[in-house]
Design a protein around this motif. Structure first.
Motif, mmCIF file in Angstrom:
data_model
loop_
_atom_site.group_PDB
_atom_site.id
_atom_site.type_symbol
_atom_site.label_atom_id
_atom_site.label_comp_id
_atom_site.label_asym_id
_atom_site.label_seq_id
_atom_site.Cartn_x
_atom_site.Cartn_y
_atom_site.Cartn_z
ATOM 1 N N LEU A 98 -3.850 -9.848 -31.182
ATOM 2 C CA LEU A 98 -4.931 -9.661 -30.216
ATOM 3 C C LEU A 98 -5.137 -8.186 -29.941
ATOM 4 O O LEU A 98 -4.214 -7.381 -30.076
ATOM 5 C CB LEU A 98 -4.640 -10.379 -28.891
ATOM 6 C CG LEU A 98 -3.447 -9.925 -28.058
ATOM 7 C CD1 LEU A 98 -3.723 -10.197 -26.593
ATOM 8 C CD2 LEU A 98 -2.195 -10.644 -28.513
ATOM 9 N N GLN A 99 -6.380 -7.868 -29.582
ATOM 10 C CA GLN A 99 -6.666 -6.514 -29.111
ATOM 11 C C GLN A 99 -7.214 -6.606 -27.692
ATOM 12 O O GLN A 99 -6.477 -6.420 -26.736
ATOM 13 C CB GLN A 99 -7.598 -5.792 -30.082
ATOM 14 C CG GLN A 99 -6.839 -5.407 -31.356
ATOM 15 C CD GLN A 99 -7.709 -4.749 -32.393
ATOM 16 O OE1 GLN A 99 -8.750 -4.180 -32.088
ATOM 17 N NE2 GLN A 99 -7.298 -4.811 -33.647
ATOM 18 N N CYS A 100 -8.489 -6.981 -27.519
ATOM 19 C CA CYS A 100 -8.996 -7.095 -26.144
ATOM 20 C C CYS A 100 -8.475 -8.359 -25.476
ATOM 21 O O CYS A 100 -8.437 -8.438 -24.260
ATOM 22 C CB CYS A 100 -10.522 -7.073 -26.122
ATOM 23 S SG CYS A 100 -11.287 -8.648 -26.569
ATOM 24 N N GLY A 101 -8.130 -9.375 -26.277
ATOM 25 C CA GLY A 101 -7.554 -10.592 -25.725
ATOM 26 C C GLY A 101 -8.543 -11.636 -25.267
ATOM 27 O O GLY A 101 -8.147 -12.686 -24.770
ATOM 28 N N PHE A 102 -9.837 -11.373 -25.453
ATOM 29 C CA PHE A 102 -10.811 -12.325 -24.917
ATOM 30 C C PHE A 102 -10.781 -13.657 -25.656
ATOM 31 O O PHE A 102 -10.865 -14.722 -25.060
ATOM 32 C CB PHE A 102 -12.233 -11.738 -24.937
ATOM 33 C CG PHE A 102 -13.107 -12.439 -23.943
ATOM 34 C CD1 PHE A 102 -13.174 -12.010 -22.629
ATOM 35 C CD2 PHE A 102 -13.816 -13.574 -24.302
ATOM 36 C CE1 PHE A 102 -13.927 -12.704 -21.688
ATOM 37 C CE2 PHE A 102 -14.569 -14.270 -23.367
ATOM 38 C CZ PHE A 102 -14.626 -13.827 -22.060
ATOM 39 N N CYS A 103 -10.616 -13.598 -26.978
ATOM 40 C CA CYS A 103 -10.621 -14.823 -27.784
ATOM 41 C C CYS A 103 -9.272 -15.520 -27.764
ATOM 42 O O CYS A 103 -9.143 -16.644 -28.247
ATOM 43 C CB CYS A 103 -10.986 -14.497 -29.237
ATOM 44 S SG CYS A 103 -9.672 -13.558 -30.085
ATOM 45 N N CYS A 135 -13.315 -13.917 -33.382
ATOM 46 C CA CYS A 135 -12.673 -12.751 -32.791
ATOM 47 C C CYS A 135 -13.476 -11.528 -33.195
ATOM 48 O O CYS A 135 -13.761 -11.327 -34.369
ATOM 49 C CB CYS A 135 -11.239 -12.611 -33.298
ATOM 50 S SG CYS A 135 -10.462 -11.106 -32.674
ATOM 51 N N ARG A 136 -13.828 -10.728 -32.209
ATOM 52 C CA ARG A 136 -14.641 -9.544 -32.489
ATOM 53 C C ARG A 136 -13.779 -8.308 -32.735
ATOM 54 O O ARG A 136 -14.290 -7.249 -33.035
ATOM 55 C CB ARG A 136 -15.600 -9.287 -31.316
ATOM 56 C CG ARG A 136 -16.801 -10.195 -31.316
ATOM 57 C CD ARG A 136 -17.719 -9.880 -32.486
ATOM 58 N NE ARG A 136 -18.887 -10.726 -32.494
ATOM 59 C CZ ARG A 136 -19.234 -11.516 -33.492
ATOM 60 N NH1 ARG A 136 -18.466 -11.611 -34.556
ATOM 61 N NH2 ARG A 136 -20.341 -12.213 -33.453
ATOM 62 N N CYS A 137 -12.460 -8.408 -32.524
ATOM 63 C CA CYS A 137 -11.621 -7.208 -32.581
ATOM 64 C C CYS A 137 -10.702 -7.141 -33.796
ATOM 65 O O CYS A 137 -10.673 -6.146 -34.490
ATOM 66 C CB CYS A 137 -10.728 -7.115 -31.343
ATOM 67 S SG CYS A 137 -11.589 -7.104 -29.781
ATOM 68 N N THR A 138 -9.937 -8.171 -34.014
ATOM 69 C CA THR A 138 -8.757 -8.014 -34.878
ATOM 70 C C THR A 138 -9.052 -8.024 -36.363
ATOM 71 O O THR A 138 -8.218 -7.578 -37.148
ATOM 72 C CB THR A 138 -7.747 -9.147 -34.628
ATOM 73 O OG1 THR A 138 -8.393 -10.387 -34.981
ATOM 74 C CG2 THR A 138 -7.299 -9.205 -33.192
HETATM 75 S S1 FES Z 1 -8.968 -9.816 -29.557
HETATM 76 FE FE1 FES Z 1 -10.903 -9.168 -28.836
HETATM 77 S S2 FES Z 1 -12.164 -10.838 -29.452
HETATM 78 FE FE2 FES Z 1 -10.298 -11.340 -30.374
#
Ligand code: FES
Ligand SMILES: Cc1cc2nc3c(=O)[nH]c(=O)nc-3n(C[C@H](O)[C@H](O)[C@H](O)COP(=O)(O)OP(=O)(O)OC[C@H]3O[C@@H](n4cnc5c(N)ncnc54)[C@H](O)[C@@H]3O)c2cc1C
Ligand code: FES
Lengths: 161, 267
Positions: A98-103, A135-138
């Motif tokens: 995870l990065q932002c953790g939203f998903c 997921c928009r980050c990882t």
């Molecule tokens: S960790 Fe940011 S959307 Fe998946």
């Protein structure tokens, strides 16, 4: 308005719901369980996945009143009894899934449903199963690694592409 | 989403009666309807949830050897329970959307909705299925050939519920889906089924009039069951195909051929 009662994370919980109240709003606003996220609200992203009677469903796409009496597990129910992270959660931390953790709540709930159904999935099976979780980050590689590790399998280093 | 009253009948009879109310609509798995209601493109004063009706859930076999699937059966259940009895249909159900969608979405909802890109209409039309519709005047049997009447249009009458879909099991069959990865619906998909008395080919995602039988391919494949028999055919008229940012009419017409040939090769 109607009173709706479900067994949530092992406890009987009640809150009011209108006809249109979605499960995700009932959890977040009725019970203040805000771990379940709303990413898209259009059934596309999987951030809101919880288990209903053991199966993963999108909590933004089911009505609370329909589930009166159901058994529900949310991300808040995934930790161990002593409060430490559950196996899948710990693997997400260990492998930077995870990065932002939203998903992440949805990812963890979907991944744990997969491992219940298929305890030793292949990498391709993990990717296929998580198709509905965006997921928009990882870039997904570390999520796949985390799920493979949580299943007790050897994790090949996955280079970022 | 506008508010409404939700009723939760336990039997088909009660559901049919509840749908007689003014401005009432059936709610299946909600995987199409709820997003549509959120967008305020659908609304009613009363929604009748079908999810509590056990008699329209599950898979069984009738005396003619047909697989009978209750209208309220989820895609996940069909994927699991038809894996041996009708693998092509199980594989179609198991590739709809994603696991969470498959745990709620139902065959009755998919068929009643008749989205021009949906999977089940191709499975039902390609299998020569029979749709059982339950209404205030009793049960109607509707052949798939008479059921799908064009984009989002079916032979269902107001207040009728798809209670069951009966599938004859072909000798060989296969569903090949060229996925549109953002929606996870097919861009174009083909269902081919070889019966002792001929071949049926149903195409979804392609035509602007919804699911259709590609009769030229059916004739060619009835004479010669091979991918090559499809390769020699002229693709359907590009002008009648859906054209959007994901693929224009000519592209979709070409895909109709490709997916049909792949389905035959894999059947
Ligand atoms: S960790 Fe940011 S959307 Fe998946
Ligand atoms: C992310 C995502 C991906 C998807 N991918 C695909 C895909 O790849 N392929 C595909 O085919 N579909 C796909 N779908 C749609 C999904 O299959 C739906 O479940 C299905 O189209 C509708 O079934 P439902 O039970 O959810 O019906 P609902 O959404 O509840 O209802 C749809 C319509 O049918 C009516 N209805 C419902 N049940 C009945 C019944 N038994 N009798 C009469 N009328 C009824 C309702 O009144 C409504 O008009 C996807 C959906 C989502 C959210
Ligand atoms: S918030 Fe439910 S799928 Fe995106």
């Amino acid at each position: 308005m109607a009173k709706v009662t479900m067994n949530v994370n092992g406890k009987s919980r009640s809150a009011e719901a209108e006809g249109r109240t979605l499960l995700v709003d009932w959890l977040r606003e009725g019970l203040r369980l805000t771990g379940t996220h709303v990413g898209c609200d259009t059934s596309q992203c999987g951030a809101c996945v919880v288990h209903v009677n053991g199966d993963p469903v999108k909590a933004c796409s089911v009505l609370a009143q329909e589930l009166d009496g159901a058994e529900v597990t949310t991300i808040e129910g995934m930790a161990n009894a002593d409060g430490s992270l559950g196996t899948v959660q710990q693997a997400f931390q260990d492998y930077h899934g995870l990065q932002c953790g939203f998903c992440t709540p949805g990812m963890v709930m979907a991944a744990s449903a997969l491992l219940k159904e298929n305890p030793q999935p292949s990498e391709a099976e993990v990717r296929h199963y998580l198709e509905g979780n965006i997921c928009r980050c990882t870039g997904y590689h570390n999520i796949v690694k985390a799920v493979m590790a949580a299943s007790g399998q050897q994790v090949e280093p996955v280079a970022a592409e | 989403m506008y508010d409404f009253e939700l009723v939760k009948p336990k039997t088909l009879r009660e559901a049919v009666a509840a749908l007689q109310a003014e401005d009432a609509q059936a709610l299946g798995g909600g995987q199409t309807l709820l997003p549509t209601m959120k967008a305020r493109l659908a609304m009613a004063e009363q929604f009748v949830a079908l999810s509590g009706i056990d008699e329209i859930k599950g898979v069984c076999l009738d005396d003619d050897g047909r697989i009978c699937i209750g209208g309220g059966t989820t895609h996940a259940t069909v994927a699991r329970e038809c894996a041996e009895s009708y693998p092509a249909l199980a594989s179609l159900a198991g590739r709809i959307g994603d696991p969470a969608v498959r745990n709620r979405g139902t065959i009755g909802g998919s068929i009643a909705n008749n989205d021009p890109s949906a999977c089940y209409p191709a499975g039902a039309l390609g299998s020569n299925a029979t749709i059982m519709a339950e209404g205030p005047n009793g049960t109607r049997e509707i052949a798939a050939d008479d059921f799908f009447l064009g984009m989002f249009t079916t032979a269902l009458e107001e207040g009728e519920i798809v209670s069951e879909v009966k599938f004859p099991v072909p000798e060989r069959a296969r569903y090949e889906k060229f996925i549109q990865p953002a929606s996870r619906f097919p861009l174009v998909a083909a269902f081919v089924a070889k019966f002792s008395d001929g071949v049926r080919v149903a195409i979804t995602g392609a035509s602007s009039s919804g699911v259709f039988r590609w009769t030229e391919a059916e004739e060619a494949l009835s004479a010669d069951w091979s991918p090559d028999a499809v390769k020699g055919l002229t693709a359907p008229d590009a002008g009648e195909m859906i054209s959007d940012l994901h693929g224009d009419g000519a592209y979709r017409a070409h895909l109709v051929k490709v997916m049909t040939a792949r389905a035959v090769a894999a059947a």
